[in-house]
Design a protein around this motif. Structure first.
Motif, PDB file in Angstrom:
ATOM      1  N   VAL A   1       1.484   5.490   0.913  1.00 40.20           N
ATOM      2  CA  VAL A   1       1.171   4.552  -0.168  1.00 40.20           C
ATOM      3  C   VAL A   1       2.375   3.614  -0.293  1.00 40.20           C
ATOM      4  CG1 VAL A   1      -0.316   6.190  -1.412  1.00 40.20           C
ATOM      5  CG2 VAL A   1       2.114   6.002  -2.003  1.00 40.20           C
ATOM      6  N   ALA A   2       2.269   2.593  -1.136  1.00 42.50           N
ATOM      7  CA  ALA A   2       3.336   1.594  -1.169  1.00 42.50           C
ATOM      8  C   ALA A   2       3.635   1.140  -2.590  1.00 42.50           C
ATOM      9  CB  ALA A   2       2.941   0.404  -0.298  1.00 42.50           C
ATOM     10  N   VAL A   3       4.705   0.374  -2.696  1.00 43.47           N
ATOM     11  CA  VAL A   3       5.131  -0.236  -3.957  1.00 43.47           C
ATOM     12  C   VAL A   3       5.456  -1.686  -3.626  1.00 43.47           C
ATOM     13  CG1 VAL A   3       7.074  -0.276  -5.567  1.00 43.47           C
ATOM     14  CG2 VAL A   3       6.013   1.900  -4.994  1.00 43.47           C
ATOM     15  N   ASP A   4       4.996  -2.643  -4.439  1.00 44.15           N
ATOM     16  CA  ASP A   4       5.284  -4.044  -4.103  1.00 44.15           C
ATOM     17  C   ASP A   4       6.676  -4.458  -4.590  1.00 44.15           C
ATOM     18  OD1 ASP A   4       5.213  -4.860  -6.765  1.00 44.15           O
ATOM     19  OD2 ASP A   4       3.198  -5.721  -6.657  1.00 44.15           O
ATOM     20  N   ALA A   5       7.047  -5.712  -4.316  1.00 43.04           N
ATOM     21  CA  ALA A   5       8.417  -6.171  -4.588  1.00 43.04           C
ATOM     22  C   ALA A   5       8.775  -6.113  -6.075  1.00 43.04           C
ATOM     23  CB  ALA A   5       8.592  -7.591  -4.053  1.00 43.04           C
ATOM     24  N   LYS A   6       7.753  -6.127  -6.937  1.00 45.49           N
ATOM     25  CA  LYS A   6       8.004  -6.041  -8.384  1.00 45.49           C
ATOM     26  C   LYS A   6       8.073  -4.589  -8.860  1.00 45.49           C
ATOM     27  CE  LYS A   6       7.710 -10.445 -10.025  1.00 45.49           C
ATOM     28  NZ  LYS A   6       8.683 -10.916  -9.002  1.00 45.49           N
ATOM     29  N   GLY A   7       7.782  -3.660  -7.940  1.00 44.87           N
ATOM     30  CA  GLY A   7       7.814  -2.250  -8.306  1.00 44.87           C
ATOM     31  C   GLY A   7       6.455  -1.709  -8.715  1.00 44.87           C
ATOM     32  N   ALA A   8       5.387  -2.497  -8.515  1.00 40.81           N
ATOM     33  CA  ALA A   8       4.046  -2.019  -8.874  1.00 40.81           C
ATOM     34  C   ALA A   8       3.491  -1.123  -7.778  1.00 40.81           C
ATOM     35  CB  ALA A   8       3.106  -3.206  -9.114  1.00 40.81           C
ATOM     36  N   PHE A   9       2.911   0.007  -8.189  1.00 36.47           N
ATOM     37  CA  PHE A   9       2.316   0.970  -7.262  1.00 36.47           C
ATOM     38  C   PHE A   9       1.098   0.370  -6.569  1.00 36.47           C
ATOM     39  CE2 PHE A   9      -0.760   4.555  -6.704  1.00 36.47           C
ATOM     40  CZ  PHE A   9      -0.029   5.304  -5.799  1.00 36.47           C
ATOM     41  N   VAL A  10       1.039   0.511  -5.251  1.00 32.01           N
ATOM     42  CA  VAL A  10      -0.138   0.068  -4.491  1.00 32.01           C
ATOM     43  C   VAL A  10      -0.719   1.313  -3.822  1.00 32.01           C
ATOM     44  CG1 VAL A  10      -0.992  -1.450  -2.675  1.00 32.01           C
ATOM     45  CG2 VAL A  10       0.944  -2.186  -4.098  1.00 32.01           C
ATOM     46  N   GLY A  11      -1.801   1.813  -4.387  1.00 35.61           N
ATOM     47  CA  GLY A  11      -2.358   3.097  -3.941  1.00 35.61           C
ATOM     48  C   GLY A  11      -3.143   2.987  -2.649  1.00 35.61           C
TER      49      GLY A  11
ATOM     50  N   ASP B   1      -6.249   3.292  -2.082  1.00 29.33           N
ATOM     51  CA  ASP B   1      -7.493   2.512  -2.140  1.00 29.33           C
ATOM     52  C   ASP B   1      -7.241   1.032  -1.850  1.00 29.33           C
ATOM     53  OD1 ASP B   1      -6.021   2.432  -4.515  1.00 29.33           O
ATOM     54  OD2 ASP B   1      -7.792   2.242  -5.808  1.00 29.33           O
ATOM     55  N   ARG B   2      -6.120   0.508  -2.410  1.00 24.04           N
ATOM     56  CA  ARG B   2      -5.793  -0.908  -2.196  1.00 24.04           C
ATOM     57  C   ARG B   2      -5.342  -1.147  -0.762  1.00 24.04           C
ATOM     58  NH1 ARG B   2      -8.192  -3.471  -4.729  1.00 24.04           N
ATOM     59  NH2 ARG B   2      -6.778  -5.212  -4.959  1.00 24.04           N
ATOM     60  N   LEU B   3      -4.567  -0.212  -0.227  1.00 25.23           N
ATOM     61  CA  LEU B   3      -4.100  -0.349   1.156  1.00 25.23           C
ATOM     62  C   LEU B   3      -5.272  -0.247   2.134  1.00 25.23           C
ATOM     63  CD1 LEU B   3      -0.860   1.808   0.899  1.00 25.23           C
ATOM     64  CD2 LEU B   3      -0.988  -0.677   1.113  1.00 25.23           C
ATOM     65  N   LEU B   4      -6.222   0.611   1.791  1.00 22.86           N
ATOM     66  CA  LEU B   4      -7.421   0.749   2.628  1.00 22.86           C
ATOM     67  C   LEU B   4      -8.134  -0.600   2.737  1.00 22.86           C
ATOM     68  CD1 LEU B   4      -9.166   2.811   4.161  1.00 22.86           C
ATOM     69  CD2 LEU B   4     -10.329   3.326   2.015  1.00 22.86           C
ATOM     70  N   ALA B   5      -8.224  -1.305   1.612  1.00 26.27           N
ATOM     71  CA  ALA B   5      -8.881  -2.617   1.611  1.00 26.27           C
ATOM     72  C   ALA B   5      -8.081  -3.622   2.433  1.00 26.27           C
ATOM     73  CB  ALA B   5      -9.054  -3.109   0.174  1.00 26.27           C
ATOM     74  N   ILE B   6      -6.753  -3.565   2.296  1.00 31.84           N
ATOM     75  CA  ILE B   6      -5.896  -4.508   3.040  1.00 31.84           C
ATOM     76  C   ILE B   6      -6.021  -4.276   4.555  1.00 31.84           C
ATOM     77  CG2 ILE B   6      -3.470  -5.092   3.531  1.00 31.84           C
ATOM     78  CD1 ILE B   6      -2.954  -4.582   0.494  1.00 31.84           C
ATOM     79  N   PHE B   7      -5.926  -3.014   4.971  1.00 33.63           N
ATOM     80  CA  PHE B   7      -6.044  -2.712   6.403  1.00 33.63           C
ATOM     81  C   PHE B   7      -7.453  -3.021   6.918  1.00 33.63           C
ATOM     82  CE2 PHE B   7      -2.422   0.479   5.853  1.00 33.63           C
ATOM     83  CZ  PHE B   7      -1.512  -0.284   6.571  1.00 33.63           C
ATOM     84  N   ALA B   8      -8.463  -2.727   6.106  1.00 33.27           N
ATOM     85  CA  ALA B   8      -9.845  -2.952   6.534  1.00 33.27           C
ATOM     86  C   ALA B   8     -10.075  -4.433   6.819  1.00 33.27           C
ATOM     87  CB  ALA B   8     -10.818  -2.452   5.471  1.00 33.27           C
ATOM     88  N   ARG B   9      -9.552  -5.283   5.926  1.00 30.92           N
ATOM     89  CA  ARG B   9      -9.741  -6.717   6.095  1.00 30.92           C
ATOM     90  C   ARG B   9      -9.061  -7.198   7.368  1.00 30.92           C
ATOM     91  NH1 ARG B   9      -8.197 -11.314   2.090  1.00 30.92           N
ATOM     92  NH2 ARG B   9      -6.189 -10.478   2.735  1.00 30.92           N
ATOM     93  N   GLU B  10      -7.938  -6.575   7.679  1.00 27.20           N
ATOM     94  CA  GLU B  10      -7.135  -6.958   8.826  1.00 27.20           C
ATOM     95  C   GLU B  10      -7.729  -6.438  10.132  1.00 27.20           C
ATOM     96  OE1 GLU B  10      -4.354  -9.414   9.505  1.00 27.20           O
ATOM     97  OE2 GLU B  10      -4.787  -8.846   7.417  1.00 27.20           O
TER      98      GLU B  10
ATOM     99  N   ALA C   1       4.566   1.102   9.390  1.00 29.13           N
ATOM    100  CA  ALA C   1       5.032   0.044  10.288  1.00 29.13           C
ATOM    101  C   ALA C   1       4.047  -1.121  10.305  1.00 29.13           C
ATOM    102  CB  ALA C   1       5.220   0.604  11.700  1.00 29.13           C
ATOM    103  N   LEU C   2       2.753  -0.806  10.323  1.00 31.39           N
ATOM    104  CA  LEU C   2       1.745  -1.868  10.352  1.00 31.39           C
ATOM    105  C   LEU C   2       1.750  -2.647   9.031  1.00 31.39           C
ATOM    106  CD1 LEU C   2      -1.209   0.003  12.141  1.00 31.39           C
ATOM    107  CD2 LEU C   2       0.434  -1.590  13.145  1.00 31.39           C
ATOM    108  N   LEU C   3       1.986  -1.950   7.925  1.00 34.39           N
ATOM    109  CA  LEU C   3       2.046  -2.632   6.634  1.00 34.39           C
ATOM    110  C   LEU C   3       3.263  -3.565   6.590  1.00 34.39           C
ATOM    111  CD1 LEU C   3       0.752  -2.970   3.838  1.00 34.39           C
ATOM    112  CD2 LEU C   3       2.368  -1.260   2.998  1.00 34.39           C
TER     113      LEU C   3
END
Ligand code: MG
Length: 434
Positions: free
Chosen positions: A236-246, A248-257, A327-329
Motif C-alpha cells: 500500500v502507499a502514502v502520497d506526498a501529503k501523507g494521505a493513505f492510499v489503500g 483499492d485505490r492502487l488496484l484502480a491505478i494499476f488497472a488503468r495502466e 517499483a512499478l508504482l
C-alpha cells in the motif's frame, strides 16, 4: 476440519501449527513434489517449523533447498526449477501466528485442488519412509533475494524520487529498500530490520498501523511512502501529503495502466472498474489471490489484484509481488504525483461492517442467509458469499474465512445510496442471525 484456507495453513504457532504437523506435511509434499525450496519470514517460530517441514521432505527421499529468510514473492519466484516452493509465514497476522503457503514453479500459489490432494494424502498418512541411503539431499542457496532484485530491476527503469519504505520488520527488509535505491531513489527505510516480534508496527498495512510512515513522508517531504505486510505479497502507499492510499485505490491505478486484454478482481472489488475501463472485460473471482491468479491464466488477462493490496502482473510472475508493485508504482509516480493518479481513478462510496455469529450455527446460517439474500435482489452472484446487484450499486455478504463474523459491504455512486443498501442488507442479515 479443513486444514488449508485460501492462503495455505495458518494458526497459532506451536499450538495449531506444530512441528508435528509440519513434519507430516513435509512428508506429504515431499512424496508428491520431490524437490522443494523452502523459505521463511522472520517469525520467531520460523526456524522450528521450517526444520520440521524440511525433515519431513527429506525423510521420504525428497530434496530440500533452504532459501533462508525471504519474502513470499522472493520464494514464489524462486520456486522456478523446483517441484514446488514452500514459505513458512503467517503473512499479516501478529507474531504469535505462523503457517505455510505452497507455490508452483510458475509462481502461482497452490490451487484448491492441489491443497485438497495434499490434505487427502496427509489424512491417509500416505507416504513411505526412505531407506537410510535414500533420505533426501539438503542444500542451501543464498541468491534468491539477488535474483528477485534483478528481475524487478529488469521490469522497471530508473527513478529519482524521495521514497520512505516501511517493511514492518518483516521479510521485505532485504528487498524493497534495495530495489528502490538501485533504481536511483533516495530511500529512507523504516522497520527494515527483520524481527519476528514485529516491534515497529503490526504487520497488517492498514491506515491505523502506518502513522510512523505518514509522519516520515511529511517530515522528509518525500514523494511517496510504501508499506508492506509481514511477508511482502501486499503493498500500500502514502502520497506526498501523507494521505493513505489503500490497495483499492492502487488496484484502480494499476488497472488503468495495465489492463487491456482483461482485468481480474474479486467480488469485493469496486464497480468502478467496469465504468473506468470501457472495452476491457472485467472478470470477478472469489476472494483470495490464488483465485485471481487462476482466472488471469484462464482468461489470458494482463492484470489482476485485490483491494487488500495484492497485485498480479502475469508478464512478470503469477504471485502477488509487493516489492515489484512498489517499483512499478515508483515508475508511475516519477511521471505523475500519486495524488493526481488517485484523483484520476474513479472511486465510489463504500460502506463496510460485520456482525458476529455463533460458529456452531454456521451450516444453518449459511442456508438461511442464502435464502434471505436470494429474495433481496434479482441478480445475485454466489461465487463467494452473495453479491447482490441493484443497478446503481451492489452489496456483498460473506462469511469470513478467518473469524466467526459475517461481513457486509455496499457500494453505490452516492453516499446516501451506499448507506441505504448497506442498512437494508445488514438488517436482513441481522434478522436471520438474531
Ligand atoms: Mg501477505
Amino acid at each position: 476440519m479443513k486444514l488449508f484456507g485460501s492462503s495455505g495453513i495458518r494458526g497459532l504457532a506451536n499450538v495449531d501449527v506444530t512441528p508435528e504437523l509440519l513434519l507430516d506435511l513435509g512428508r506429504t509434499v515431499g512424496t508428491e513434489y520431490r524437490e522443494v525450496v523452502v523459505g521463511r519470514d522472520p517469525r520467531i517460530s520460523g526456524p522450528m517449523l521450517a526444520a520440521a517441514f524440511q525433515s519431513g521432505v527429506l525423510s521420504v527421499g525428497g530434496s530440500v533447498c533452504d532459501a533462508g529468510l525471504v519474502s513470499t514473492p522472493t520464494l514464489a519466484r524462486g520456486a522456478s526449477g523446483y517441484g514446488c516452493g514452500a514459505v513458512i509465514t503467517a503473512s499479516h497476522n501478529p507474531g504469535e501466528y505462523n503457517g505455510i503457503k505452497l507455490w508452483n514453479p510458475d509462481g502461482m500459489a497452490f490451487t484448491e485442488e492441489q491443497q485438497a490432494a495434499i490434505e487427502e494424502r496427509l489424512a491417509a498418512r500416505d507416504w513411505t519412509p526412505a531407506a537410510w541411503q535414500e533420505t533426501g539431499r539438503a542444500t542451501t542457496r543464498g541468491d534468491h533475494v539477488e535474483r528477485h532484485l534483478e528481475s524487478i530491476l529488469r521490469a522497471e527503469g530508473s527513478a529519482e524520487l524521495r521514497v520512505v519504505v516501511d517493511c514492518a520488520c518483516g521479510a521485505t527488509g532485504n528487498v524493497t529498500p534495495y530495489v528502490l535505491r538501485e533504481m536511483g531513489c533516495r530511500v529512507t527505510a523504516l522497520n527494515a530490520q527483520m524481527d519476528g516480534h514485529f516491534p515497529g508496527r503490526d504487520p497488517e498495512p492498514t491506515e491505523e498501523n502506518l502513522t510512523a510512515l505518514t509522519r516520515a513522508v511529511q517530515a522528509l517531504e518525500a514523494d511517496l511512502g510504501i508499506a508492506h505486510d509481514g511477508d511482502g505479497d501486499r503493498m500500500v502507499a502514502v502520497d506526498a501529503k501523507g494521505a493513505f492510499v489503500g490497495g483499492d485505490r492502487l488496484l484502480a491505478i494499476f488497472a488503468r495502466e495495465r489492463a487491456r486484454k482483461g482485468l481480474v478482481v474479486p467480488v469485493d472489488a469496486s464497480m468502478a472498474f467496469e465504468d473506468m475501463l470501457p472495452g476491457v472485460p472485467v472478470y470477478r473471482t472469489r476472494v483470495g489471490d490464488v483465485f485471481v491468479a487462476q482466472e488471469i491464466k484462464r482468461r489470458g488477462a494482463d492484470f489482476g489484484g485485490e483491494p487488500s493490496g495484492t497485485f498480479i502482473f502475469p508478464d512478470e510472475t503469477m504471485c502477488p509481488d509487493g516489492p515489484l508493485a512498489a517499483a512499478l508504482l515508483v515508475g508511475l509516480v516519477k511521471e505523475t504525483p500519486l495524488k493526481q493518479l488517485v484523483d484520476a481513478a474513479p472511486a465510489y462510496p463504500v460502506v463496510r461492517g460485520s456482525l458476529p455469529f455463533e460458529p456452531a450455527r454456521k451450516a444453518t446460517l449459511l442456508a438461511s442467509v442464502g435464502e434471505t439474500m436470494a429474495a433481496l435482489a434479482h441478480d445475485v452472484m454466489t461465487l463467494d458469499g452473495w453479491r447482490l446487484s441493484f443497478g446503481d450499486g451492489w452489496a456483498l455478504v460473506r462469511f469470513s474465512g478467518t473469524e466467526p463474523r459475517i461481513r457486509v459491504t455496499a457500494e453505490a455512486r452516492t453516499v446516501a445510496r451506499a448507506k441505504e443498501l448497506y442498512d437494508n442488507v445488514y438488517a436482513a442479515v441481522k434478522g436471520v442471525v438474531a
